[in-house]
Design an enzyme around this catalytic site. Sequence first.
Site, PDB file in Angstrom:
ATOM      1  N   SER A  91       0.856  -1.180   0.000  1.00  0.00           N
ATOM      2  CA  SER A  91       0.000   0.000   0.000  1.00  0.00           C
ATOM      3  C   SER A  91       0.895   1.234   0.000  1.00  0.00           C
ATOM      4  O   SER A  91       2.055   1.171   0.425  1.00  0.00           O
ATOM      5  CB  SER A  91      -0.884  -0.002   1.253  1.00  0.00           C
TER       6      SER A  91
ATOM      7  N   TYR B  67      -1.487  -0.706  10.884  1.00  0.00           N
ATOM      8  CA  TYR B  67      -1.629  -1.055   9.467  1.00  0.00           C
ATOM      9  C   TYR B  67      -0.484  -0.467   8.647  1.00  0.00           C
ATOM     10  O   TYR B  67       0.127  -1.168   7.826  1.00  0.00           O
ATOM     11  CB  TYR B  67      -2.968  -0.550   8.934  1.00  0.00           C
TER      12      TYR B  67
END
Length: 264
Positions: A139, A152
């Site tokens: 990501s 995360y």
Amino acid sequence: MAAKWTLITGASDGLGREFARIAAAEGRDLILVARRAERLESLAQELRARYRIAVEVMPADLSDPAAVDALWRRAAHRRQIEVLVNDAGFGLNGAFADTDLARELASIAVNVMALTILMKHAVGHMRSQGGGRILNVGSTAGFMPGPNMAVYHATKAYVLSLSEAVAEELRGGNVTVTALCPGATATGFQSVAQMENALLLRVLPVAEAGAVARAGWRAMQRGRRICVTGSFNRFFAAAPRLSPRALTTRIAGLFLRSGGIRAR
């Protein structure tokens, strides 16, 4: 010679489902992995009927390292795993002090431990079988700290670092590693992460999952180490190198904060 297979985790939804469809369209036999067996079976039936390929469904709880190890042994038994797509992953939105510890630990287990176990097995397996490709779904979160999604972002930094390092170790060989680093994408991730109201999703474009998957698949086939999709996301990924890290972290925290700001 054993048949060549493509193993995809997180295949029941979002990017994983799109990767399965891309691979199936190329005539690749598939092993689909996720927790939700009924969704996997539905996708498997669709792909078998449309493309006349073999599809194995292997439900697994990837937060359990023993289950991940068992999954690999089952998947690779009398099969050649030519492509591994590590797509499974999730995160939680909220201040670190307030989020549920068990859920955060499960996120680390899936995003980091499961990916590492499968990748570890795959590298040796692929080298012995004449080659292969590994696609790790990271990501843009991996390029900077993320207040309000701290764990995360940390897990995706790990994915990016591991992918780059192992790709360098394998340079010149017959196995490649690619890290796909999309920004916000239309999948079920936002709902699971409880971040539907985050500023990020209200002011920035959300990419279509199929387009992101196609870009990542092309990058993997070309042996690229990193694929950041979208011009804004490429700027976002470069921002930590162009501005003070404290400022970048503060801005990231603002974009990840839920509630309080209305942009539409």
